[in-house]
Design a protein around this motif. Structure first.
Motif, PDB file in Angstrom:
ATOM      1  N   VAL A   1       0.764  -1.241  -0.123  1.00 53.14           N
ATOM      2  CA  VAL A   1       0.089   0.061   0.059  1.00 53.14           C
ATOM      3  C   VAL A   1       1.026   1.080   0.029  1.00 53.14           C
ATOM      4  O   VAL A   1       0.672   2.148  -0.843  1.00 53.14           O
ATOM      5  N   VAL A   2       1.967   1.247   0.852  1.00 52.31           N
ATOM      6  CA  VAL A   2       2.763   2.425   0.704  1.00 52.31           C
ATOM      7  C   VAL A   2       3.476   2.519  -0.662  1.00 52.31           C
ATOM      8  O   VAL A   2       3.627   3.712  -0.872  1.00 52.31           O
ATOM      9  N   ALA A   3       3.892   1.794  -1.106  1.00 50.81           N
ATOM     10  CA  ALA A   3       4.674   1.718  -2.524  1.00 50.81           C
ATOM     11  C   ALA A   3       3.619   2.329  -3.489  1.00 50.81           C
ATOM     12  O   ALA A   3       3.873   3.097  -4.425  1.00 50.81           O
ATOM     13  N   ILE A   4       2.415   1.866  -3.482  1.00 46.79           N
ATOM     14  CA  ILE A   4       1.336   2.294  -4.470  1.00 46.79           C
ATOM     15  C   ILE A   4       1.280   3.867  -4.202  1.00 46.79           C
ATOM     16  O   ILE A   4       1.069   4.553  -5.040  1.00 46.79           O
ATOM     17  N   ILE A   5       1.112   4.257  -3.054  1.00 43.54           N
ATOM     18  CA  ILE A   5       0.663   5.657  -2.660  1.00 43.54           C
ATOM     19  C   ILE A   5       1.957   6.534  -3.064  1.00 43.54           C
ATOM     20  O   ILE A   5       1.892   7.505  -3.644  1.00 43.54           O
ATOM     21  N   ALA A   6       3.229   5.865  -3.046  1.00 43.92           N
ATOM     22  CA  ALA A   6       4.489   6.790  -3.635  1.00 43.92           C
ATOM     23  C   ALA A   6       4.393   6.863  -4.956  1.00 43.92           C
ATOM     24  O   ALA A   6       4.667   7.821  -5.579  1.00 43.92           O
ATOM     25  N   ILE A   7       4.010   5.753  -5.589  1.00 46.12           N
ATOM     26  CA  ILE A   7       3.901   5.829  -6.956  1.00 46.12           C
ATOM     27  C   ILE A   7       3.010   6.826  -7.579  1.00 46.12           C
ATOM     28  O   ILE A   7       3.239   7.587  -8.528  1.00 46.12           O
ATOM     29  N   LEU A   8       1.766   6.922  -7.080  1.00 46.57           N
ATOM     30  CA  LEU A   8       0.872   7.773  -7.209  1.00 46.57           C
ATOM     31  C   LEU A   8       1.207   9.110  -7.059  1.00 46.57           C
ATOM     32  O   LEU A   8       1.025  10.222  -7.747  1.00 46.57           O
ATOM     33  N   SER A   9       1.879   9.518  -5.863  1.00 47.33           N
ATOM     34  CA  SER A   9       2.219  10.854  -5.492  1.00 47.33           C
ATOM     35  C   SER A   9       3.326  11.198  -6.502  1.00 47.33           C
ATOM     36  O   SER A   9       3.472  12.367  -6.890  1.00 47.33           O
ATOM     37  N   ALA A  10       4.215  10.489  -6.951  1.00 46.91           N
ATOM     38  CA  ALA A  10       5.205  10.938  -7.846  1.00 46.91           C
ATOM     39  C   ALA A  10       4.694  11.461  -9.320  1.00 46.91           C
ATOM     40  O   ALA A  10       5.355  12.142  -9.862  1.00 46.91           O
ATOM     41  N   ILE A  11       3.487  10.782  -9.408  1.00 43.16           N
ATOM     42  CA  ILE A  11       2.981  11.229 -10.960  1.00 43.16           C
ATOM     43  C   ILE A  11       2.000  12.501 -10.727  1.00 43.16           C
ATOM     44  O   ILE A  11       2.038  13.431 -11.371  1.00 43.16           O
ATOM     45  N   ALA A  12       1.210  12.516  -9.606  1.00 46.09           N
ATOM     46  CA  ALA A  12       0.438  13.534  -9.263  1.00 46.09           C
ATOM     47  C   ALA A  12       0.836  14.842  -8.865  1.00 46.09           C
ATOM     48  O   ALA A  12       0.366  15.796  -9.402  1.00 46.09           O
TER      49      ALA A  12
END
Length: 152
Positions: free
Chosen positions: A24-35
């Motif tokens: 879950v933390v990895a998914i949030i980090a990836i979405l933040s890096a894009i958004a």
């Protein structure tokens, strides 16, 4: 060890495992890096468009002044921008991101050049367009590295 009647030998765990939490933390980090960069780019462009609108308001003001006195306000007079401040240039609108001025070198009673110079974070984020200008004939320019179509 004897088992009590009706009791279960299986261990029941409640909650999340460490692996599930890390996914879950990895998914949030990836979405933040894009958004986040996309959001910052959108905010920068929105501030630029608001400054363009304010330059248009100042241009309309200059044209109204010209129809009244058959000359544009001089850059040093109290009726000329930025001494005459419109609502669009207040801090609650675009004033925190852009400073508006009347270029004295290219302004006279028969012509003017209005400038919107980026300030603060807008200045560091919007190197593509930089200072925006608008003159009495509607000619638009920019000082950055981007094309005129990208900036206006």
């Amino acid at each position: 060890m004897p088992q009590a009647r009706g009791s279960s030998v299986a261990f029941r765990a409640d909650g999340f495992s460490l692996v599930e939490l890390m996914v879950v933390v990895a998914i949030i980090a990836i979405l933040s890096a894009i958004a986040i960069p996309s959001y910052i780019k959108h905010v920068t462009k929105t501030n630029r468009v608001a400054a363009e609108g304010c330059l248009s308001e100042y241009s309309n003001y200059m044209e109204r002044a010209y129809t009244t006195s058959l000359s544009y306000p001089a850059s040093g007079s109290s009726a000329a921008p930025p001494k005459y401040s419109l609502d669009c240039a207040t801090a609650s609108q675009t004033g925190n991101n852009y400073a508006y001025s009347l270029d004295p070198a290219t302004s006279s009673s028969s012509k003017y050049t209005l400038q919107a110079t980026p300030q603060g974070t807008q200045q560091s984020r919007d190197t593509q367009c930089g200072t925006l200008t608008l003159d009495q004939s509607g000619t638009r320019t920019k000082s950055g590295t981007g094309t005129l179509d990208e900036c206006w």
